[in-house]
Design a protein around this motif. Structure first.
Motif, PDB file in Angstrom:
ATOM      1  N   TRP A 141     110.758   9.751  31.783  1.00  0.00           N
ATOM      2  CA  TRP A 141     110.353   9.936  33.404  1.00  0.00           C
ATOM      3  C   TRP A 141     110.071  11.244  33.708  1.00  0.00           C
ATOM      4  O   TRP A 141     109.190  11.472  34.684  1.00  0.00           O
ATOM      5  N   ARG A 142     110.264  12.154  32.793  1.00  0.00           N
ATOM      6  CA  ARG A 142     109.680  13.524  33.284  1.00  0.00           C
ATOM      7  C   ARG A 142     108.340  13.399  33.127  1.00  0.00           C
ATOM      8  O   ARG A 142     107.185  14.535  33.415  1.00  0.00           O
ATOM      9  N   VAL A 143     107.893  12.813  31.939  1.00  0.00           N
ATOM     10  CA  VAL A 143     106.168  12.804  31.556  1.00  0.00           C
ATOM     11  C   VAL A 143     105.711  12.184  32.828  1.00  0.00           C
ATOM     12  O   VAL A 143     104.547  12.710  33.437  1.00  0.00           O
ATOM     13  N   HIS A 144     106.163  11.035  33.395  1.00  0.00           N
ATOM     14  CA  HIS A 144     105.657  10.319  34.548  1.00  0.00           C
ATOM     15  C   HIS A 144     105.672  11.214  35.702  1.00  0.00           C
ATOM     16  O   HIS A 144     104.385  11.373  36.553  1.00  0.00           O
ATOM     17  N   LEU A 145     106.607  11.944  35.961  1.00  0.00           N
ATOM     18  CA  LEU A 145     106.653  12.874  37.154  1.00  0.00           C
ATOM     19  C   LEU A 145     105.801  14.003  36.874  1.00  0.00           C
ATOM     20  O   LEU A 145     105.179  14.430  38.236  1.00  0.00           O
ATOM     21  N   GLU A 146     105.757  14.500  35.960  1.00  0.00           N
ATOM     22  CA  GLU A 146     104.655  15.569  35.684  1.00  0.00           C
ATOM     23  C   GLU A 146     103.177  15.163  35.927  1.00  0.00           C
ATOM     24  O   GLU A 146     102.272  15.823  36.553  1.00  0.00           O
ATOM     25  N   GLN A 147     102.734  13.893  35.562  1.00  0.00           N
ATOM     26  CA  GLN A 147     101.521  13.345  35.585  1.00  0.00           C
ATOM     27  C   GLN A 147     101.321  13.042  37.255  1.00  0.00           C
ATOM     28  O   GLN A 147     100.285  13.346  37.505  1.00  0.00           O
ATOM     29  N   MET A 148     102.373  12.604  37.748  1.00  0.00           N
ATOM     30  CA  MET A 148     102.316  12.335  39.271  1.00  0.00           C
ATOM     31  C   MET A 148     101.870  13.560  40.001  1.00  0.00           C
ATOM     32  O   MET A 148     101.321  13.536  40.977  1.00  0.00           O
ATOM     33  N   HIS A 149     102.786  14.847  39.661  1.00  0.00           N
ATOM     34  CA  HIS A 149     102.328  16.048  40.267  1.00  0.00           C
ATOM     35  C   HIS A 149     100.853  16.448  39.912  1.00  0.00           C
ATOM     36  O   HIS A 149     100.258  16.960  40.930  1.00  0.00           O
ATOM     37  N   GLN A 150     100.493  16.401  38.758  1.00  0.00           N
ATOM     38  CA  GLN A 150      99.221  16.708  38.490  1.00  0.00           C
ATOM     39  C   GLN A 150      98.150  15.915  39.057  1.00  0.00           C
ATOM     40  O   GLN A 150      96.970  16.223  39.797  1.00  0.00           O
ATOM     41  N   TYR A 151      98.511  14.722  39.420  1.00  0.00           N
ATOM     42  CA  TYR A 151      97.519  13.677  40.220  1.00  0.00           C
ATOM     43  C   TYR A 151      97.535  14.099  41.712  1.00  0.00           C
ATOM     44  O   TYR A 151      96.604  14.075  42.325  1.00  0.00           O
ATOM     45  N   GLN A 152      98.791  14.452  42.105  1.00  0.00           N
ATOM     46  CA  GLN A 152      98.823  14.761  43.503  1.00  0.00           C
ATOM     47  C   GLN A 152      98.010  16.088  43.669  1.00  0.00           C
ATOM     48  O   GLN A 152      97.469  16.233  44.652  1.00  0.00           O
ATOM     49  N   ASP A 153      98.206  17.074  42.793  1.00  0.00           N
ATOM     50  CA  ASP A 153      97.388  18.468  42.938  1.00  0.00           C
ATOM     51  C   ASP A 153      95.861  17.974  42.798  1.00  0.00           C
ATOM     52  O   ASP A 153      95.239  18.621  43.696  1.00  0.00           O
ATOM     53  N   LYS A 154      95.415  17.055  42.121  1.00  0.00           N
ATOM     54  CA  LYS A 154      93.804  16.927  41.948  1.00  0.00           C
ATOM     55  C   LYS A 154      93.589  16.042  43.264  1.00  0.00           C
ATOM     56  O   LYS A 154      92.576  16.359  43.740  1.00  0.00           O
ATOM     57  N   ILE A 155      94.317  15.125  43.751  1.00  0.00           N
ATOM     58  CA  ILE A 155      94.109  14.466  44.976  1.00  0.00           C
ATOM     59  C   ILE A 155      94.091  15.507  46.106  1.00  0.00           C
ATOM     60  O   ILE A 155      92.901  15.471  46.995  1.00  0.00           O
ATOM     61  N   ASP A 156      94.993  16.392  46.100  1.00  0.00           N
ATOM     62  CA  ASP A 156      94.902  17.500  47.190  1.00  0.00           C
ATOM     63  C   ASP A 156      93.552  18.423  47.165  1.00  0.00           C
ATOM     64  O   ASP A 156      92.995  18.559  48.145  1.00  0.00           O
ATOM     65  N   SER A 157      93.378  18.784  45.985  1.00  0.00           N
ATOM     66  CA  SER A 157      92.064  19.448  45.696  1.00  0.00           C
ATOM     67  C   SER A 157      90.803  18.645  46.142  1.00  0.00           C
ATOM     68  O   SER A 157      89.725  19.240  46.777  1.00  0.00           O
ATOM     69  N   LEU A 158      90.665  17.402  45.677  1.00  0.00           N
ATOM     70  CA  LEU A 158      89.620  16.636  46.087  1.00  0.00           C
ATOM     71  C   LEU A 158      89.743  16.388  47.504  1.00  0.00           C
ATOM     72  O   LEU A 158      88.482  16.177  48.025  1.00  0.00           O
ATOM     73  N   PHE A 159      90.842  16.093  48.035  1.00  0.00           N
ATOM     74  CA  PHE A 159      90.797  15.659  49.446  1.00  0.00           C
ATOM     75  C   PHE A 159      90.084  16.975  50.252  1.00  0.00           C
ATOM     76  O   PHE A 159      89.583  16.767  51.316  1.00  0.00           O
ATOM     77  N   LYS A 160      90.763  18.252  49.925  1.00  0.00           N
ATOM     78  CA  LYS A 160      89.991  19.379  50.740  1.00  0.00           C
ATOM     79  C   LYS A 160      88.755  19.530  50.740  1.00  0.00           C
ATOM     80  O   LYS A 160      87.790  19.605  51.572  1.00  0.00           O
ATOM     81  N   GLU A 161      88.146  19.271  49.448  1.00  0.00           N
ATOM     82  CA  GLU A 161      86.638  19.200  49.456  1.00  0.00           C
ATOM     83  C   GLU A 161      86.164  18.106  49.806  1.00  0.00           C
ATOM     84  O   GLU A 161      84.793  18.496  50.565  1.00  0.00           O
ATOM     85  N   SER A 162      86.585  16.884  49.743  1.00  0.00           N
ATOM     86  CA  SER A 162      85.825  15.827  50.569  1.00  0.00           C
ATOM     87  C   SER A 162      85.958  15.863  51.925  1.00  0.00           C
ATOM     88  O   SER A 162      85.291  15.437  52.695  1.00  0.00           O
ATOM     89  N   LYS A 163      87.004  16.315  52.312  1.00  0.00           N
ATOM     90  CA  LYS A 163      87.415  16.583  53.916  1.00  0.00           C
ATOM     91  C   LYS A 163      86.160  17.319  54.753  1.00  0.00           C
ATOM     92  O   LYS A 163      85.831  16.949  55.764  1.00  0.00           O
ATOM     93  N   SER A 164      86.051  18.563  53.893  1.00  0.00           N
ATOM     94  CA  SER A 164      84.834  19.336  54.528  1.00  0.00           C
ATOM     95  C   SER A 164      83.735  18.516  54.521  1.00  0.00           C
ATOM     96  O   SER A 164      82.914  18.791  55.362  1.00  0.00           O
ATOM     97  N   TYR A 165      83.139  17.868  53.603  1.00  0.00           N
ATOM     98  CA  TYR A 165      81.966  16.983  53.611  1.00  0.00           C
ATOM     99  C   TYR A 165      82.084  15.892  54.637  1.00  0.00           C
ATOM    100  O   TYR A 165      81.075  15.836  55.314  1.00  0.00           O
ATOM    101  N   MET A 166      83.191  15.215  54.739  1.00  0.00           N
ATOM    102  CA  MET A 166      83.477  14.306  55.706  1.00  0.00           C
ATOM    103  C   MET A 166      83.270  14.872  57.180  1.00  0.00           C
ATOM    104  O   MET A 166      82.927  14.370  58.039  1.00  0.00           O
ATOM    105  N   ASP A 167      83.819  15.880  57.184  1.00  0.00           N
ATOM    106  CA  ASP A 167      83.702  16.650  58.627  1.00  0.00           C
ATOM    107  C   ASP A 167      82.204  17.038  59.205  1.00  0.00           C
ATOM    108  O   ASP A 167      81.783  16.718  60.032  1.00  0.00           O
ATOM    109  N   LYS A 168      81.435  17.562  58.056  1.00  0.00           N
ATOM    110  CA  LYS A 168      80.255  17.909  58.301  1.00  0.00           C
ATOM    111  C   LYS A 168      79.425  16.388  58.208  1.00  0.00           C
ATOM    112  O   LYS A 168      78.666  16.417  59.301  1.00  0.00           O
ATOM    113  N   LEU A 169      79.578  15.513  57.756  1.00  0.00           N
ATOM    114  CA  LEU A 169      78.921  14.166  57.785  1.00  0.00           C
ATOM    115  C   LEU A 169      79.488  13.738  59.437  1.00  0.00           C
ATOM    116  O   LEU A 169      78.386  13.225  60.198  1.00  0.00           O
TER     117      LEU A 169
END
Length: 408
Positions: A239-267
Motif C-alpha cells: 500500500w505504500r507504493v500505491h500511496l506514493e504513486q497517488m501522491h505523485q499523480y496528485q502533484d502531477k495533476i496539480d502542476s498540470l491544473f495550474k498550467e491548464s487553469k492559466s490557459y483556460m482563464d485566458k481562453l
C-alpha cells in the motif's frame, strides 16, 4: 432492470451467445433453402437480439421469426402450417408455443413476449426448436480437436505467464543465494589479495608485470558487473507504493491544473471579449436593419392579403369553370341530337324503300289478277263443257213415259 440485477450482470449478453449458437444450428440445418423460397436475405449474428436496426419495418422480424419457427417444427417431425404476413399474430404465437410444449419444453412466459419478433424469449424459442430439429436429423456437434503443444511452446507460455506469489518468493530466495555467493566470492577475493600481499611483501621489490590477458580480464569484469548491481524490486501489492504513486499523480495533476487553469482563464477572457464584440455588432446590425425589417413585414402582410384575394378569385374561377363545363356538355348533347335528327330527315332511304315496296306490290297484284283471269277462264270452260255434256246426254237418251198408277 431488477430482474437483470437478480440474474447477474452477464444476463443482458446471454442472448447474444444464444443467437450465435442458433445461427450455427440453422446453418447445419441448411435454412438457406427456406430463405430462397421466400426471397429473403440471410440473417445476421444479432438479428433477433433487438429491433433497433429495423425500426422502419417492425413486422419484418416477427414474420421472419414465425416462418423459421414453422419450418423448424416441420423439420422436427410435427406438421405445422406455414404462417402468412396477414395472419393474426396472437393465434400464430399461441400455435408455436403449443408445439413447443408438445416437445416437452417448459414455457413460463406470456405469448406477448414473442409479438415483438426480437428479444431473449424469441432467441430461446428458436434455439429449442432448432435442438429438436437436429435431434430429428440425428445431428450432433463434436468437440473441437485442439493441436498438441510442443515442450518449447509450453516453456514459452510459462515464461510469458503472470508471476505468482510463489514464483516471486523463489526469485527472491535465488537472489539472496546469489548475493551470498557474491559475498563469499568477495571474501575469498579478499583472502586471496591478502595472501598475495603477504607474498609480495616477502618477495624482493621488483617491477610488477601483469600475467593475466586483458581480454579475459574484460570478459570477467563484464560477467561480474551484473551480479554486483543491487536492484530493489517494488512490490505492487504494497500500500505504500500505491500511496506514493497517488501522491505523485496528485502533484502531477496539480502542476498540470495550474498550467491548464492559466490557459483556460485566458481562453475564457478571449471568449468573453468575442461575445461582447458579437453582441455589440448584433445591436448595430439590428439598428441598421430596423427600417428594412419593418418594410419587409409590411410587404409580407400585403403579400398575404394578395394571396388571400387570389385564392378567393381562383375559387370563383373554378366554380365558373365547372358551370361552363356543364353547359358545354349539355350543348354537345343538343348538337348531337340535332345532327341525328337532321341526318334522319335528309336521308331518303325510307322513301326509296317504300317506293320499291309499292312497285313490288303492284307487280304482285298484276300477277294475282292474271292468275285470277286464268282460273276464271278455266272455270268457265269447265262449266261450258259440263253443260254441253248434259245437253248431249239429254238428246241421246229417250225419256220413258210414266206408267199409270192406281190413281191415274
Amino acid at each position: 432492470m431488477a430482474e437483470e440485477d437478480e440474474r447477474g450482470p452477464g444476463a443482458a449478453h446471454r442472448m447474444v451467445s444464444v443467437m450465435e449458437g442458433l445461427l450455427e444450428k440453422l446453418d447445419a440445418l441448411n435454412y438457406e433453402e427456406l430463405l430462397d423460397k421466400h426471397n429473403m436475405k440471410k440473417v445476421c449474428r444479432h438479428y433477433f437480439v433487438s429491433n433497433s436496426h429495423l425500426s422502419s419495418h417492425p413486422g419484418e422480424q416477427f414474420y421472419m421469426f414465425t416462418i423459421i419457427a414453422a419450418w423448424l417444427i416441420n423439420v422436427a417431425g410435427r406438421p405445422f402450417t406455414e404462417p402468412r404476413e396477414h395472419d393474426e399474430p396472437n393465434a400464430t404465437v399461441s400455435n408455436i408455443l403449443a408445439e413447443l410444449r408438445n416437445f416437452g419444453v417448459k414455457v413460463d412466459f406470456p405469448p406477448s413476449k414473442l409479438k415483438t419478433g426480437s428479444g431473449e424469449h424469441v432467441c430461446l424459442v428458436l434455439d429449442r426448436l432448432a435442438d429438436e430439429a437436429l435431434k430429428r436429423r440425428n445431428f450432433s456437434f463434436k468437440r473441437p480437436d485442439y493441436p498438441s503443444e510442443t515442450p518449447e511452446e509450453e516453456s514459452m507460455l510459462e515464461d510469458d505467464a503472470e508471476v505468482t506469489l510463489s514464483t516471486a518468493e523463489e526469485e527472491i530466495l535465488e537472489e539472496d543465494e546469489d548475493e551470498e555467493e557474491i559475498a563469499m566470492d568477495l571474501e575469498s577475493l579478499k583472502l586471496r589479495n591478502f595472501h598475495n600481499e603477504a607474498e609480495l611483501s616477502s618477495k624482493p621489490e621488483e617491477i610488477l608485470e601483469p600475467t593475466v590477458d586483458a581480454a579475459e580480464w574484460n570478459l570477467e569484469v563484464e560477467r561480474v558487473i551484473p551480479h554486483l548491481k543491487v536492484t530493489i524490486r517494488n512490490d505492487n501489492k504494497d500500500w505504500r507504493v500505491h500511496l506514493e504513486q497517488m501522491h505523485q499523480y496528485q502533484d502531477k495533476i496539480d502542476s498540470l491544473f495550474k498550467e491548464s487553469k492559466s490557459y483556460m482563464d485566458k481562453l475564457q477572457e478571449d471568449i468573453g471579449k468575442t461575445q461582447e464584440k458579437v453582441s455589440s455588432r448584433e445591436k448595430y446590425i439590428n439598428n441598421q436593419l430596423e427600417l428594412p425589417v419593418q418594410e419587409y413585414r409590411s410587404a409580407q402582410a400585403k403579400l398575404s392579403e394578395a394571396k388571400e384575394r387570389y385564392q378567393q378569385a381562383s375559387g370563383g374561377v373554378t366554380e365558373r369553370s365547372r358551370v361552363l363545363a356543364e353547359i358545354s356538355e349539355e350543348l354537345d348533347k343538343v348538337k348531337q341530337e340535332m345532327e341525328e335528327k337532321g341526318s334522319s330527315m335528309s336521308d331518303a332511304a325510307p322513301v326509296v324503300k317504300i317506293n320499291q315496296s309499292l312497285t313490288k306490290l303492284k307487280q304482285e297484284i298484276v300477277q294475282i289478277d292474271l292468275r285470277i283471269g286464268v282460273v276464271e277462264h278455266t272455270l268457265l270452260q269447265a262449266k261450258l263443257k259440263e253443260k254441253s255434256n248434259m245437253t248431249r246426254d239429254m238428246h241421246a237418251t229417250n225419256i220413258p213415259e210414266p206408267t199409270a198408277g192406281p190413281f191415274a
